[in-house]
Write an enzyme that holds these catalytic residues in place. Structure first.
Site, mmCIF file in Angstrom:
data_model
loop_
_atom_site.group_PDB
_atom_site.id
_atom_site.type_symbol
_atom_site.label_atom_id
_atom_site.label_comp_id
_atom_site.label_asym_id
_atom_site.label_seq_id
_atom_site.Cartn_x
_atom_site.Cartn_y
_atom_site.Cartn_z
ATOM 1 N N LEU A 231 8.734 13.118 -2.747
ATOM 2 C CA LEU A 231 7.960 12.747 -3.930
ATOM 3 C C LEU A 231 7.664 11.298 -4.016
ATOM 4 O O LEU A 231 7.934 10.601 -4.884
ATOM 5 C CB LEU A 231 8.688 13.168 -5.218
ATOM 6 C CG LEU A 231 8.031 13.832 -6.390
ATOM 7 C CD1 LEU A 231 7.077 14.960 -6.100
ATOM 8 C CD2 LEU A 231 8.968 14.183 -7.447
ATOM 9 N N GLY A 232 6.889 10.628 -2.957
ATOM 10 C CA GLY A 232 6.570 9.421 -3.010
ATOM 11 C C GLY A 232 4.962 9.504 -3.589
ATOM 12 O O GLY A 232 4.605 10.441 -4.395
ATOM 13 N N ARG A 233 4.307 8.749 -3.279
ATOM 14 C CA ARG A 233 2.912 8.529 -3.851
ATOM 15 C C ARG A 233 2.101 9.805 -3.620
ATOM 16 O O ARG A 233 1.693 10.340 -4.780
ATOM 17 C CB ARG A 233 2.117 7.460 -3.337
ATOM 18 C CG ARG A 233 2.726 6.032 -3.563
ATOM 19 C CD ARG A 233 1.926 5.000 -3.058
ATOM 20 N NE ARG A 233 2.457 3.635 -2.904
ATOM 21 C CZ ARG A 233 3.204 3.384 -1.834
ATOM 22 N NH1 ARG A 233 3.748 3.981 -0.726
ATOM 23 N NH2 ARG A 233 3.577 1.941 -1.549
ATOM 24 N N THR B 160 17.321 11.684 -3.288
ATOM 25 C CA THR B 160 18.088 11.534 -4.294
ATOM 26 C C THR B 160 17.006 11.742 -5.340
ATOM 27 O O THR B 160 15.751 11.631 -5.145
ATOM 28 C CB THR B 160 18.559 9.936 -4.600
ATOM 29 O OG1 THR B 160 17.538 9.192 -4.372
ATOM 30 C CG2 THR B 160 19.910 9.718 -3.829
ATOM 31 N N ILE C 143 0.601 17.982 5.318
ATOM 32 C CA ILE C 143 -0.513 17.135 5.236
ATOM 33 C C ILE C 143 0.323 15.780 5.660
ATOM 34 O O ILE C 143 -0.136 14.616 5.426
ATOM 35 C CB ILE C 143 -1.032 16.956 3.919
ATOM 36 C CG1 ILE C 143 -0.129 16.696 2.694
ATOM 37 C CG2 ILE C 143 -2.103 18.177 3.763
ATOM 38 C CD1 ILE C 143 0.778 15.728 2.543
ATOM 39 N N ARG D 94 3.330 14.936 8.479
ATOM 40 C CA ARG D 94 3.168 14.525 10.016
ATOM 41 C C ARG D 94 3.886 15.698 10.704
ATOM 42 O O ARG D 94 4.701 16.219 10.130
ATOM 43 C CB ARG D 94 4.370 13.408 10.433
ATOM 44 C CG ARG D 94 3.652 11.944 10.244
ATOM 45 C CD ARG D 94 2.684 11.540 11.008
ATOM 46 N NE ARG D 94 2.160 10.080 10.915
ATOM 47 C CZ ARG D 94 1.322 9.726 10.092
ATOM 48 N NH1 ARG D 94 0.600 10.647 9.421
ATOM 49 N NH2 ARG D 94 1.122 8.307 10.070
ATOM 50 N N ASP E 269 -2.693 20.155 8.594
ATOM 51 C CA ASP E 269 -3.796 18.966 8.754
ATOM 52 C C ASP E 269 -2.876 18.284 10.020
ATOM 53 O O ASP E 269 -3.715 17.249 10.492
ATOM 54 C CB ASP E 269 -3.643 18.176 7.653
ATOM 55 C CG ASP E 269 -4.952 16.946 7.798
ATOM 56 O OD1 ASP E 269 -5.727 17.388 8.439
ATOM 57 O OD2 ASP E 269 -4.399 15.936 7.349
ATOM 58 N N GLU F 284 -0.341 16.318 18.305
ATOM 59 C CA GLU F 284 -2.083 16.172 18.139
ATOM 60 C C GLU F 284 -2.397 15.072 18.940
ATOM 61 O O GLU F 284 -1.874 14.132 19.120
ATOM 62 C CB GLU F 284 -2.105 16.105 16.729
ATOM 63 C CG GLU F 284 -1.653 14.786 16.042
ATOM 64 C CD GLU F 284 -1.683 14.460 14.472
ATOM 65 O OE1 GLU F 284 -1.304 15.414 13.958
ATOM 66 O OE2 GLU F 284 -2.326 13.519 14.194
ATOM 67 N N HIS G 11 -6.030 16.622 11.217
ATOM 68 C CA HIS G 11 -5.527 15.230 10.805
ATOM 69 C C HIS G 11 -6.840 14.507 9.995
ATOM 70 O O HIS G 11 -7.152 13.297 10.242
ATOM 71 C CB HIS G 11 -5.048 14.321 11.650
ATOM 72 C CG HIS G 11 -4.051 13.540 11.006
ATOM 73 N ND1 HIS G 11 -2.886 12.925 11.944
ATOM 74 C CD2 HIS G 11 -3.998 12.779 9.803
ATOM 75 C CE1 HIS G 11 -2.221 12.010 10.994
ATOM 76 N NE2 HIS G 11 -2.867 12.140 9.910
ATOM 77 N N VAL G 12 -7.347 15.213 8.838
ATOM 78 C CA VAL G 12 -8.221 14.466 8.115
ATOM 79 C C VAL G 12 -7.981 14.144 6.668
ATOM 80 O O VAL G 12 -8.826 13.828 5.898
ATOM 81 C CB VAL G 12 -9.513 15.491 7.942
ATOM 82 C CG1 VAL G 12 -10.325 15.436 9.315
ATOM 83 C CG2 VAL G 12 -9.124 16.965 7.591
ATOM 84 N N GLY G 13 -6.610 14.043 6.286
ATOM 85 C CA GLY G 13 -6.341 13.726 5.206
ATOM 86 C C GLY G 13 -6.927 12.639 4.301
ATOM 87 O O GLY G 13 -7.302 12.632 3.295
#
Ligand code: 8YV
Length: 312
Positions: free
Chosen positions: A151-153, A175, A229, A231, A255, A260, A278-280
């Site tokens: 739950l990062g950016r 955490t 999305i 790795r 993705d 890859e 891999h087009v995120g």
């Protein structure tokens, strides 16, 4: 004299031109020219520009005694040895924030494409099969239980989008996070058991390698779907292929892949997966903003100013 920069992955043409205006830009040596590169060019290289999934190997770093900065054109730094950077004393930068929305959009798009079987639906229309009957029913995308691993950016941006879909949002991080209303699960298996759609949005590191394994996939279950999305290394691809073939999970939207751009034929053969190369972050707008940040980090470094987005 302009600094010598080694460009290991492509930028937009305008940004490669901008790089060439400010620096002496070198590309990786072709076979047969490697000895000359090592002798004449490598000792002068002060900066490296690379992609998130390309990074830089320690063998190449060892050939660059004057290296001062590795500027990653991506947010992920799993392919750059940060301990080595600290030990050798060169800087590492990445491109956070500017790609968050695009990657989150893609996660939701893969979830929708998978649930509503949009790839098959498109093929169905093109093949003229609609004339012979209706397309089989799909699965609802709204109102489901969504589990987000990391739950990062980017994880937060995915959650924000999924709030618009109704349903329940849960997450798993090392955490608990204090400022979100979502349910916390301490293990990925518990998160998967509480999810209809498990979305992988965590950083790749040795400790998260194959964190999505057979046990997690079995907890997700035969009606569950996996979206990745982040790795490829986070998911045990063999376990995923087995679970998909045996119907132990319903489908996957991917993705990113372990090796890859090589995608296992077993995944290509399956109709219950949606595959993307891999087009995120691969929109003109975002790649432009990422390249600008790469240039800003290099400019700041060589002007002796604080780096806009340092990792090390
Ligand atoms: C890019 C990425 O595909 O940000 C990352 O970590 O993997 C992607 O945005 C890649 O970095 C392009 O060079």
């Amino acid at each position: 004299m302009p600094a010598d920069i080694l460009l290991l992955s492509t930028l937009l043409p305008a940004q490669e031109r901008a790089l060439e205006e400010r620096f002496t830009v070198h590309r990786p040596a072709a076979n047969g020219e490697k000895a000359a590169f090592q002798r004449d060019v490598a000792p002068r290289i002060r900066g490296v520009v690379t992609g998130g999934s390309t990074g830089i190997g320690n063998d190449l770093v060892a050939q660059l005694p004057a290296l001062e900065i590795v500027a990653i054109n991506g947010v992920g730094f799993d392919k750059v040895d940060l301990d080595l950077a600290r030990a050798r004393g060169y800087r590492v930068t990445n491109t956070p924030d500017v790609l968050t929305d695009d990657v989150a959009d893609l996660a939701v798009a893969l979830m929708l494409m998978l649930s509503r079987r949009l790839v098959s639906a498109d093929r169905f229309v093109r093949a003229g099969r609609w004339l012979n009957g209706e397309f089989p029913l799909a699965t609802r995308a709204s109102g489901r239980r969504y589990g987000i691993l990391g739950l990062g950016r980017i994880g937060r941006a995915i959650a924000a989008r999924l709030e618009g879909f109704g349903g329940e949002i849960a997450y798993c991080t090392r955490t608990p996070v204090s400022d979100v209303p979502y349910a916390y699960h301490a293990t990925v298996t518990e998160l998967a058991a509480a999810s209809d759609v498990l979305i992988v949005a965590a950083n790749a590191s040795p400790s998260t390698r194959h964190i999505v394994d057979t046990a997690v996939l079995d907890a997700l279950g035969p009606t569950g779907a996996l979206v990745n999305i982040a790795r490829g290394s986070l998911v045990d691809e063999h376990a995923l292929i087995d679970a998909l073939i045996e119907g132990r999970i319903a489908g996957a939207g991917l993705d990113v892949f372990e090796a890859e751009p090589k995608v296992p034929q077993a995944l290509i053969n399956l109709s219950n997966v949606v595959l993307a190369p891999h087009v995120g972050s691969a929109t003109a707008e975002t790649r432009g903003a990422m390249g600008d940040l790469v240039l800003a980090n290099l400019d700041a470094h060589f002007a002796g100013k604080p780096l806009p987005t340092p990792v090390v």
